[in-house]
Design an enzyme around this catalytic site. Structure first.
Site, PDB file in Angstrom:
ATOM      1  N   THR A   1       4.143   1.812   2.274  1.00 33.79           N
ATOM      2  CA  THR A   1       5.467   1.954   1.680  1.00 33.79           C
ATOM      3  C   THR A   1       6.243   3.080   2.341  1.00 33.79           C
ATOM      4  OG1 THR A   1       4.753   1.059  -0.460  1.00 33.79           O
ATOM      5  CG2 THR A   1       6.708   2.462  -0.459  1.00 33.79           C
TER       6      THR A   1
ATOM      7  N   GLY B   1       0.824  -1.197   0.000  1.00 35.49           N
ATOM      8  CA  GLY B   1       0.000   0.000   0.000  1.00 35.49           C
ATOM      9  C   GLY B   1       0.862   1.252   0.000  1.00 35.49           C
ATOM     10  N   CYS B   2       0.245   2.381  -0.344  1.00 37.11           N
ATOM     11  CA  CYS B   2       1.009   3.621  -0.479  1.00 37.11           C
ATOM     12  C   CYS B   2       1.505   4.140   0.871  1.00 37.11           C
ATOM     13  CB  CYS B   2       0.176   4.671  -1.200  1.00 37.11           C
ATOM     14  SG  CYS B   2      -1.463   4.957  -0.500  1.00 37.11           S
ATOM     15  N   PHE B   3       0.606   4.305   1.849  1.00 33.53           N
ATOM     16  CA  PHE B   3       1.047   4.709   3.184  1.00 33.53           C
ATOM     17  C   PHE B   3       2.036   3.693   3.740  1.00 33.53           C
ATOM     18  CE2 PHE B   3      -2.720   7.606   4.229  1.00 33.53           C
ATOM     19  CZ  PHE B   3      -1.934   8.730   4.406  1.00 33.53           C
TER      20      PHE B   3
END
Length: 325
Positions: free
Chosen positions: A138, A134-136
């Site tokens: 990462t 996921g972006c957060f």
């Protein structure tokens, strides 16, 4: 040339993935599957692609492609793979959260590897199935991986991070309309964001005795893309030693860089980079990390994983300049 298929091609993540694949020297887009847009040109939906391609969305799937990217909503990748089968040689990179956790990584004979290259590079190179982070998750994991690898997360970790509007996807909701986002700021899913599962899993992979809390406050920002995160925790190590530790951990990382300069989000937007800055304030270690949520936080990292899976140079097709000005 790798023949590539994309499932779910209308969202922000798919749009960036298409842009990257069109400019990747080793890939050819075989199909972009969409039931609602079948027959329409890609540039009718992704209007930044005008003049770049004449490919249309397809209602048919080629089961023999080399690489399949799943850009579906969370929970939908499992349902799709239950209904559709692919060649045993097809490598699958899923950008949803369906296979990220250990309890979900095994699916119908496929074992998905968590695709954070700074953590699992060797495993990524030898697998056919990737669960893209996921972006957060990462941005926040890259902030604390070196500490966990040295067993130094001995106290609660406090994180405040803000993401751009693209993090919410293309579907309109009460909090994604321009009139709500403009000149506005808010937090959401305080202390229970879904990416905490990935983060805790990774920390325990590196530091099995971690028993403290990771306190995460996610925020919505008044900008389109990017994640800016500040993380702090008690740390007794001198700053100089911590910096050496981070530089050593990321010395072979293609896209993660430690700097002593103050960070601002424009430095990473439109790139696959993560920048990290470290400071000590008394006993507290402050770690600033930032990424582009659509690239290093999604499509760029997916391409990075594909490059590793096929033995390409890791930054192939990802030498992108930040939108600095």
């Amino acid at each position: 040339m790798l023949e590539v298929g994309i499932i779910g091609g209308a969202g922000y993540t798919a749009g960036e993935l298409i842009r990257l694949l069109l400019n990747h020297p080793k890939t050819n887009i075989n199909f972009v599957f969409s039931t609602s847009n079948a027959g329409n040109k890609l540039y009718k939906v992704h209007q930044d692609l005008i003049g770049a391609t004449e490919i249309s969305f397809s209602s048919e799937i080629n089961a023999d492609v080399d690489v399949l990217f799943l850009c579906l909503g969370h929970g939908n990748s499992t349902a799709f793979l239950q209904k559709n089968s692919f060649s045993k040689n097809t490598k699958i990179i899923d950008l949803s959260n369906d296979f990220r956790l250990l309890d979900d990584k095994n699916f119908e004979g496929k074992e998905f590897v968590y695709g954070l290259p700074e953590l699992n590079k060797k495993a990524i190179q030898s697998t056919n199935y990737i669960a893209n982070p996921g972006c957060f998750a990462t941005a926040l994991q890259l902030a604390i991986l070196p500490l966990a690898s040295h067993g130094l997360l001995k106290n609660d970790v406090h994180i405040n991070a803000v993401t751009g509007a693209t993090g919410a996807g293309t579907s309109l909701t009460a909090t994604t309309h321009f009139t709500w986002r403009d000149n506005n700021f808010s937090h959401y899913k305080a202390f229970n964001h879904q990416h905490l599962g990935e983060i805790n899993q990774t920390v325990h992979q590196l530091q099995s005795d971690f028993k403290s809390e990771i306190n995460f406050m996610p925020n919505r920002g008044d900008f389109s893309r990017g994640i800016f995160a500040t993380t702090y925790t008690k740390c007794d190590e001198p700053l100089e030693e911590v910096i050496k530790m981070y530089e050593a951990y990321y010395k072979d990382a293609a896209f993660t860089f430690v700097t002593n300069q103050n960070l601002f989000l424009k430095q990473v937007v439109n790139t696959n980079n993560c920048f990290i800055q470290l400071e000590k304030h008394g006993e507290k270690l402050l770690i600033t990390s930032m990424i582009d949520n659509l690239l290093k936080g999604a499509s760029g990292q997916a391409i990075q994983n594909m490059n590793l899976m096929y033995g390409f140079q890791e930054d192939t097709g990802l030498k992108l300049k930040a939108n600095y000005f």
